[in-house]
Design a protein around this motif. Structure first.
Motif, PDB file in Angstrom:
ATOM      1  N   ILE A 243     -31.540  37.543  61.046  1.00 36.85           N
ATOM      2  CA  ILE A 243     -31.189  36.887  62.304  1.00 36.85           C
ATOM      3  C   ILE A 243     -31.911  37.658  63.406  1.00 36.85           C
ATOM      4  O   ILE A 243     -31.692  38.858  63.568  1.00 36.85           O
ATOM      5  CB  ILE A 243     -29.666  36.919  62.513  1.00 36.85           C
ATOM      6  CG1 ILE A 243     -29.015  36.101  61.401  1.00 36.85           C
ATOM      7  CG2 ILE A 243     -29.283  36.388  63.894  1.00 36.85           C
ATOM      8  CD1 ILE A 243     -27.555  36.294  61.286  1.00 36.85           C
ATOM      9  N   ASN A 244     -32.809  36.955  64.098  1.00 35.55           N
ATOM     10  CA  ASN A 244     -33.633  37.611  65.129  1.00 35.55           C
ATOM     11  C   ASN A 244     -33.146  37.247  66.516  1.00 35.55           C
ATOM     12  O   ASN A 244     -32.666  36.142  66.736  1.00 35.55           O
ATOM     13  CB  ASN A 244     -35.083  37.127  65.005  1.00 35.55           C
ATOM     14  CG  ASN A 244     -35.731  37.664  63.752  1.00 35.55           C
ATOM     15  OD1 ASN A 244     -35.960  38.855  63.639  1.00 35.55           O
ATOM     16  ND2 ASN A 244     -35.994  36.785  62.796  1.00 35.55           N
ATOM     17  N   GLN A 245     -33.275  38.145  67.436  1.00 37.16           N
ATOM     18  CA  GLN A 245     -32.986  37.860  68.850  1.00 37.16           C
ATOM     19  C   GLN A 245     -34.291  37.973  69.622  1.00 37.16           C
ATOM     20  O   GLN A 245     -35.075  38.886  69.356  1.00 37.16           O
ATOM     21  CB  GLN A 245     -32.054  38.936  69.436  1.00 37.16           C
ATOM     22  CG  GLN A 245     -30.651  38.947  68.903  1.00 37.16           C
ATOM     23  CD  GLN A 245     -29.793  37.908  69.581  1.00 37.16           C
ATOM     24  OE1 GLN A 245     -30.126  37.426  70.670  1.00 37.16           O
ATOM     25  NE2 GLN A 245     -28.705  37.547  68.923  1.00 37.16           N
ATOM     26  N   ALA A 246     -34.472  37.081  70.580  1.00 35.46           N
ATOM     27  CA  ALA A 246     -35.644  37.221  71.450  1.00 35.46           C
ATOM     28  C   ALA A 246     -35.473  38.483  72.287  1.00 35.46           C
ATOM     29  O   ALA A 246     -34.345  38.935  72.509  1.00 35.46           O
ATOM     30  CB  ALA A 246     -35.742  35.999  72.357  1.00 35.46           C
ATOM     31  N   SER A 247     -36.572  39.033  72.767  1.00 33.28           N
ATOM     32  CA  SER A 247     -36.489  40.301  73.501  1.00 33.28           C
ATOM     33  C   SER A 247     -35.671  40.133  74.793  1.00 33.28           C
ATOM     34  O   SER A 247     -35.634  39.050  75.376  1.00 33.28           O
ATOM     35  CB  SER A 247     -37.900  40.806  73.779  1.00 33.28           C
ATOM     36  OG  SER A 247     -38.270  40.528  75.083  1.00 33.28           O
ATOM     37  N   PHE A 248     -34.973  41.180  75.182  1.00 29.35           N
ATOM     38  CA  PHE A 248     -34.144  41.105  76.393  1.00 29.35           C
ATOM     39  C   PHE A 248     -34.167  42.440  77.125  1.00 29.35           C
ATOM     40  O   PHE A 248     -34.424  43.489  76.523  1.00 29.35           O
ATOM     41  CB  PHE A 248     -32.701  40.682  76.058  1.00 29.35           C
ATOM     42  CG  PHE A 248     -32.031  41.526  75.011  1.00 29.35           C
ATOM     43  CD1 PHE A 248     -31.323  42.669  75.356  1.00 29.35           C
ATOM     44  CD2 PHE A 248     -32.122  41.184  73.656  1.00 29.35           C
ATOM     45  CE1 PHE A 248     -30.706  43.445  74.384  1.00 29.35           C
ATOM     46  CE2 PHE A 248     -31.506  41.964  72.674  1.00 29.35           C
ATOM     47  CZ  PHE A 248     -30.798  43.089  73.050  1.00 29.35           C
TER      48      PHE A 248
ATOM     49  N   HIS B  16     -25.722  44.793  78.375  1.00 31.04           N
ATOM     50  CA  HIS B  16     -26.064  43.511  77.749  1.00 31.04           C
ATOM     51  C   HIS B  16     -25.278  43.445  76.440  1.00 31.04           C
ATOM     52  O   HIS B  16     -25.373  44.344  75.609  1.00 31.04           O
ATOM     53  CB  HIS B  16     -27.574  43.459  77.476  1.00 31.04           C
ATOM     54  CG  HIS B  16     -28.013  42.146  76.920  1.00 31.04           C
ATOM     55  ND1 HIS B  16     -28.573  41.153  77.689  1.00 31.04           N
ATOM     56  CD2 HIS B  16     -27.973  41.641  75.662  1.00 31.04           C
ATOM     57  CE1 HIS B  16     -28.859  40.114  76.942  1.00 31.04           C
ATOM     58  NE2 HIS B  16     -28.505  40.394  75.690  1.00 31.04           N
TER      59      HIS B  16
ATOM     60  N   LEU C  85     -24.046  41.596  72.795  1.00 35.20           N
ATOM     61  CA  LEU C  85     -24.306  40.616  71.732  1.00 35.20           C
ATOM     62  C   LEU C  85     -23.038  40.525  70.894  1.00 35.20           C
ATOM     63  O   LEU C  85     -22.584  41.535  70.338  1.00 35.20           O
ATOM     64  CB  LEU C  85     -25.452  41.068  70.831  1.00 35.20           C
ATOM     65  CG  LEU C  85     -26.849  41.170  71.440  1.00 35.20           C
ATOM     66  CD1 LEU C  85     -27.838  41.659  70.391  1.00 35.20           C
ATOM     67  CD2 LEU C  85     -27.293  39.818  71.984  1.00 35.20           C
TER      68      LEU C  85
ATOM     69  N   PHE D 100     -35.105  42.845  67.868  1.00 37.17           N
ATOM     70  CA  PHE D 100     -33.723  43.001  67.412  1.00 37.17           C
ATOM     71  C   PHE D 100     -33.509  42.074  66.227  1.00 37.17           C
ATOM     72  O   PHE D 100     -33.674  40.870  66.327  1.00 37.17           O
ATOM     73  CB  PHE D 100     -32.729  42.654  68.525  1.00 37.17           C
ATOM     74  CG  PHE D 100     -31.309  42.902  68.110  1.00 37.17           C
ATOM     75  CD1 PHE D 100     -30.698  44.124  68.346  1.00 37.17           C
ATOM     76  CD2 PHE D 100     -30.587  41.918  67.435  1.00 37.17           C
ATOM     77  CE1 PHE D 100     -29.391  44.367  67.932  1.00 37.17           C
ATOM     78  CE2 PHE D 100     -29.276  42.161  67.017  1.00 37.17           C
ATOM     79  CZ  PHE D 100     -28.686  43.376  67.271  1.00 37.17           C
ATOM     80  N   ARG D 101     -33.189  42.663  65.084  1.00 37.28           N
ATOM     81  CA  ARG D 101     -33.082  41.886  63.848  1.00 37.28           C
ATOM     82  C   ARG D 101     -31.897  42.408  63.042  1.00 37.28           C
ATOM     83  O   ARG D 101     -31.690  43.614  62.963  1.00 37.28           O
ATOM     84  CB  ARG D 101     -34.365  42.123  63.053  1.00 37.28           C
ATOM     85  CG  ARG D 101     -34.630  41.151  61.942  1.00 37.28           C
ATOM     86  CD  ARG D 101     -36.023  41.346  61.359  1.00 37.28           C
ATOM     87  NE  ARG D 101     -37.048  41.173  62.361  1.00 37.28           N
ATOM     88  CZ  ARG D 101     -38.027  42.047  62.596  1.00 37.28           C
ATOM     89  NH1 ARG D 101     -38.112  43.167  61.917  1.00 37.28           N
ATOM     90  NH2 ARG D 101     -38.912  41.817  63.536  1.00 37.28           N
TER      91      ARG D 101
END
Ligand code: FRU
Length: 606
Positions: free
Chosen positions: A459-464, A470, A472, A599-600
C-alpha cells in the motif's frame, strides 16, 4: 485452553502414586489413575509402567525449581529442573518417554511439597498440543514451539538447508536445562521444527556454540560431517564436540570430550571457522572479559594462539558468544576481519548487547584497527536497541553471504516477558557488510532478501509534506500486527523528524531523528505492557552517519520492532507488547518541515 485439550487427551498408561510411608493412595482425579510415593523431606517418586509417549507436567512459573531424576532399570537416564505447579497451572510441558516403550520408568522428584497441586495433575498422553494461542507469538520470526529459547547456536548451511540450533529449555519457559533445540529452513524465514539435537549429559548442560561442515574429513568422523562445538556446563565450563552424519538429524558425542579446558570459570561459546590462508581451523572462545583464539588441523587438538580484549571496547560484563568473519568493504576491493563480541551486562542501554571490532586476523592474532579513534562513543554496537543479543553468523552460507541472527531479548528481563507457552524469538536474518564513513569502518545490517517472499500487496502513499503534524489512519485494513514499512524522508529545514506508531488504546512507540545531535531514537515507554520489569521501559538511540536524509525500513511482528536506517547503516531492535496492533502513524516535525517522499506498507505473512 491448552490445559483443557490436555485433559481430553487419552492416556493409556498407569502412573502410580504412593503416599507417606506405606499408605497407598490411588488418585482418581485424573484419567488414568496414578499414584505417587512421598518419601519425606519434600521428595517423592512416581513409577510409570508401559508409558504413553509423553508425561505432561503442569508448570507454575512462580513455584520453586524442583530437581527430577528419571530412572530406568535402576540407572539414571536423564535429570532436569522443573517448576511443578504448587498452587496453579500456568502451562504444561512434555517429557518424552518414547525411548522407553514397554519399560518401567521411575521419576524421583526433589524439593516439592507433598501438598503441591501438581501431583494430581500429571498426565500421560500420546500427543502434545503445540498449537499457538498466544497474542505475542511472532509470525515470521523464529520462536520455539514451546519452552524457553536464548542464543542461536551452531548455525550452518548444508545441502540446501539452513540449520538453526538454539539454547533451549524443553521443560519450561524460563532459563534452565540447556539443550540444543533444532530447526531447518530452505529460505531463512519458513522454519521446520525438529527434535532436540543435543541433550545434557554427565559433563553438563549444553551451552552455546557453533558448527561447521568438515568437507575434507579432517576430524575423521566422516566426509561432510556436521561437527558441532558446544560448552559442557558442569561444575566448570569445558568445550565439547558432537558430530552428525545425517544432516543434523542425529548427533554422536565425541568420546574424547572435553577437547578444550581452562581454569577460567566463564569459559564458553566456541565459534569455529575455517581460516584458508593458514589451512587451519580456528576456535574463538569467550574467556571472562576477553576472547581467546585457538588453532587446530583436526578439530580435536587445539592450540592456544592469542587472546584479545584488554583495554578494548566495553567491559561492563562478561564477553560471550564470539564470532569472527571476513567482510567486504563497500566501494572497495578490500576485506576486513570483524570480531563480534556479545557482552552482558554493559550494553549501551543496560543489560545485553552486541559489540564488534574491525581489524585484521592472520590465523593467530586479531588486531583491532581503530580502538581509539572512533567518532561516537566506544565501542561500536551492531544494533542500538535493547533486544538484540548473542548475534552470530551462519557457517558455510551460499554465495559468500554473511548472514547473522540474534536472540531478540535482553538478560535484564528475558525471563519475565509476558508470554507463556514459549519465551523469546530471534531477530530477522540480516546480511552483514562493511561501509566507511569519515575514515572509519562500520557494520551494515540489512534484512535478508528472503524476507521479501512473505510480503502481501503493497500500500503506497503519495509523497506529503510535514509541517508540524500529519496523520495516517489505518495503515492496513485488517492489521494483524505483522507488517513492514518503508519510508524515505527528505529534509527541508527540520531539526527533528519524528513519528509515533500508535493504536486505539493510546499505546505508542515514538521515533525521532534529531538532526542537531545526529541521533535516531525509539521510545517505548508507553508502548503497551511495560511494567513486568523496571528495566523494560526505555529510550534507545543510534548515531546516524549519513547527514540530513533518512531512509527507514521497519519490521513489526506482534511484539517486536526492528528498524534499519539508511540501508542498514544503523539498526535498532526493541520488543514491545501492545494490547492491539499499532495501526496508525502520526508524523511531526520540530524547527522546520520535511517531506515524506516515499511511504509503503506491506502486510507480512507466512
Ligand atoms: C549468552 C549465554 C552464553 C551461554 C548461554 C547459556 O546469552 O550466557 O554465554 O553459553 O547463554 O544459555
Amino acid at each position: 485452553m491448552i490445559i483443557n485439550t490436555f485433559r481430553k487427551q487419552l492416556a493409556r498408561a498407569t502412573l502410580s502414586i504412593f503416599c507417606m510411608g506405606t499408605v497407598f493412595i490411588s488418585c482418581m482425579a485424573t484419567n488414568p489413575p496414578y499414584t505417587v510415593k512421598h518419601l519425606g523431606d519434600n521428595q517423592s517418586i512416581i513409577r510409570i509402567e508401559d508409558a504413553a509417549k509423553y508425561l505432561l507436567i503442569p508448570i507454575e512459573e512462580k513455584a520453586e525449581e524442583s530437581w527430577i531424576k528419571m530412572v530406568v532399570n535402576n540407572q539414571e537416564v536423564q535429570s532436569m529442573h522443573i517448576r511443578l505447579a504448587v498452587n496453579q497451572i500456568d502451562y504444561y510441558v512434555p517429557v518424552d518417554l518414547s525411548a522407553f516403550t514397554g519399560k518401567s520408568v521411575l521419576f524421583h522428584f526433589h524439593n516439592i511439597a507433598d501438598s503441591a497441586m501438581g501431583w494430581k495433575e500429571l498426565k500421560l498422553s500420546d500427543t502434545f498440543d503445540t498449537a499457538n494461542r498466544e497474542h505475542y507469538r511472532p509470525v515470521y520470526h523464529f520462536s520455539p514451539q514451546w519452552g524457553w529459547m536464548n542464543d542461536p547456536n551452531g548455525m550452518v548451511y548444508k545441502d540446501g538447508e539452513y540449520h538453526l540450533f538454539y539454547q533451549h529449555n524443553p521443560y519450561g519457559s524460563m532459563w534452565a536445562n540447556m539443550h540444543w533445540g533444532h530447526a531447518v529452513s530452505k529460505d531463512l524465514v519458513r522454519w521446520e521444527h525438529l527434535p532436540v539435537a543435543i541433550a545434557p549429559d554427565a559433563l553438563g548442560a549444553i551451552f552455546s556454540g557453533s558448527a561447521v561442515v568438515d568437507k575434507d574429513n579432517t576430524a575423521g568422523f566422516g566426509k561432510d560431517a556436521i561437527v558441532a562445538f558446544y560448552t559442557s556446563a558442569g561444575s566448570r565450563q569445558t568445550q565439547s564436540i558432537a558430530y552428525s552424519l545425517d544432516n543434523g538429524r542425529t548427533f554422536t558425542k565425541y568420546e574424547g570430550n572435553p577437547v578444550v579446558t581452562s581454569d577460567i570459570p566463564d569459559f564458553r561459546d566456541p565459534k569455529v571457522i575455517r581460516h584458508e590462508p593458514s589451512g587451519k581451523w580456528i576456535m574463538i572462545l569467550a574467556a571472562g572479559q576477553e576472547m581467546q583464539f585457538y588453532s587446530s588441523s583436526d578439530l580435536k587438538d587445539w592450540k592456544m594462539e592469542s587472546s584479545f580484549g584488554e583495554g578494548q571496547g566495553a567491559h561492563g560484563g562478561v564477553w560471550e558468544c564470539p564470532d569472527l568473519i571476513e567482510l567486504p568493504v563497500e566501494g572497495t576491493n578490500e576485506k576486513k576481519w570483524v570480531l563480534i563480541c556479545n557482552l552482558n551486562p554493559g550494553g549501551p542501554f543496560g543489560g545485553s548487547a552486541t559489540q564488534y571490532f574491525v581489524g585484521s586476523f592472520d590465523g593467530k592474532r586479531f588486531v583491532n584497527e581503530s580502538p581509539t579513534t572512533r567518532r561516537e562513543p566506544l565501542p561500536q554496537w551492531m544494533d542500538w536497541g535493547k533486544d538484540h543479543y548473542a548475534t552470530v553468523t551462519w557457517s558455510n552460507a551460499p554465495d559468500n553471504r554473511n548472514i547473522a541472527i540474534a536472540w531478540m531479548s535482553n538478560w535484564q528481563y528475558a525471563n519475565q516477558v509476558p508470554t507463556q507457552q514459549f519465551r523469546s524469538s530471534n531477530s530477522v536474518p540480516r546480511d552483514l557488510s562493511l561501509y566507511t564513513f569519515e575514515g572509519e569502518t562500520y557494520i551494515k545490517n540489512t534484512p535478508s532478501k528472503e524476507l521479501e517472499s512473505i510480503r502481501g500487496k503493497a500500500i503506497n502513499q503519495a509523497s506529503f509534506k510535514v509541517d508540524r503534524t500529519h496523520n495516517l489512519d489505518d495503515l492496513l485494513k485488517d492489521n494483524k500486527g505483522t507488517y513492514e514499512l518503508e519510508m524515505s524522508f527528505s529534509n527541508q529545514d527540520a531539526e527533528v523528524i519524528g513519528f509515533q506508531l500508535f493504536n486505539n488504546k493510546g499505546e505508542e512507540v515514538n521515533c525521532y531523528y534529531n538532526l542537531t545531535e545526529n541521533k535516531f531514537s525509539m521510545d517505548r515507554n508507553k508502548s503497551g505492557l511495560v511494567d513486568f520489569s523496571p528495566e523494560f521501559p526505555a529510550v534507545t538511540s543510534a548515531p546516524v552517519t549519513s547527514g540530513k536524509e533518512l531512509k527507514l525500513h521497519i519490521f513489526v511482528d506482534k511484539a517486536s520492532i526492528e528498524i534499519f536506517g539508511n540501508d542498514g547503516r544503523f539498526a535498532m531492535t526493541n520488543l514491545v507488547f501492545p494490547s492491539e496492533p499499532y495501526n496508525r502513524i502520526s508524523f511531526y516535525s520540530k524547527g522546520g518541515s520535511y517531506t515524506v517522499s516515499e511511504f509503503r506498507v506491506f502486510p507480512l505473512g507466512i
